[in-house]
Design a protein around this motif. Structure first.
Motif: not given
Length: 176
Positions: A77-86
């Motif tokens: 909770k409170g953590y995300v991954f953002v891949d290259a497209e984002g």
């Protein structure tokens, strides 16, 4: 390296442009930026790791390239991954960094581990030996940690070696 160095440079530059004081650390198989001793953002493999407000996590997951952080096998909770497209565009990367910075003042710092120093006598150090059975052929890993008289670890080594089937912890003083 286990993480994207170019992405790390881009994130570092955004922090510098915003004149945010930060500390860099390699951890969790990647690279992290800490602001006020709290994990703020980082890079794990090819993805931005963003620590954001848990209240906006659902909206964030709707953004392109964003996915839940499941580093340990469960969603954090409170953590995300953002891949290259984002984060292809600088404005997109700045958006995510700003989300991290907005949440940072309210984020909780991880608890500092207490320094559990062993009982020491003047001029005596302790070696802690921990053996863990590694394979069926009774080879073991012997890990040695040497503590100085102030109770701080100043040497750590691991040795692979043949060892009898029963292996227990050993604590013995030695003169330094």
């Amino acid at each position: 390296m286990a993480y994207n160095l170019q992405l790390a440079d881009r994130i570092r530059n955004v922090f510098r442009e915003k004149r945010i004081p930060f500390e860099e650390k390699e951890m969790m198989g990647g690279w992290c930026l800490l602001v006020d001793d709290k994990m703020c953002a980082g890079v794990v493999k090819e993805s931005l790791m963003a620590r954001i407000d848990p209240d906006i996590q659902e909206q964030a997951l709707a953004k392109p390239g964003c996915r839940p952080m499941d580093f340990t096998g469960r969603i954090m909770k409170g953590y995300v991954f953002v891949d290259a497209e984002g984060i292809d565009m600088e404005k997109d990367l700045e958006y995510w960094v700003q989300l991290c910075l907005d949440f940072n003042p309210r984020a909780k710092s991880s608890k500092k581990k207490r320094n559990r120093s062993p009982t020491t006598w003047q001029g005596t150090c302790f070696i802690y030996c921990f053996c863990t059975l590694q394979t069926a052929d009774c080879s073991a890993v012997l890990s040695l940690t040497r503590y100085n008289p102030a109770g701080r670890c100043d040497r750590f080594i691991s040795i692979c070696m043949p060892f009898p089937a029963a292996c227990s912890s050993i604590v013995r003083p030695f003169r330094s």
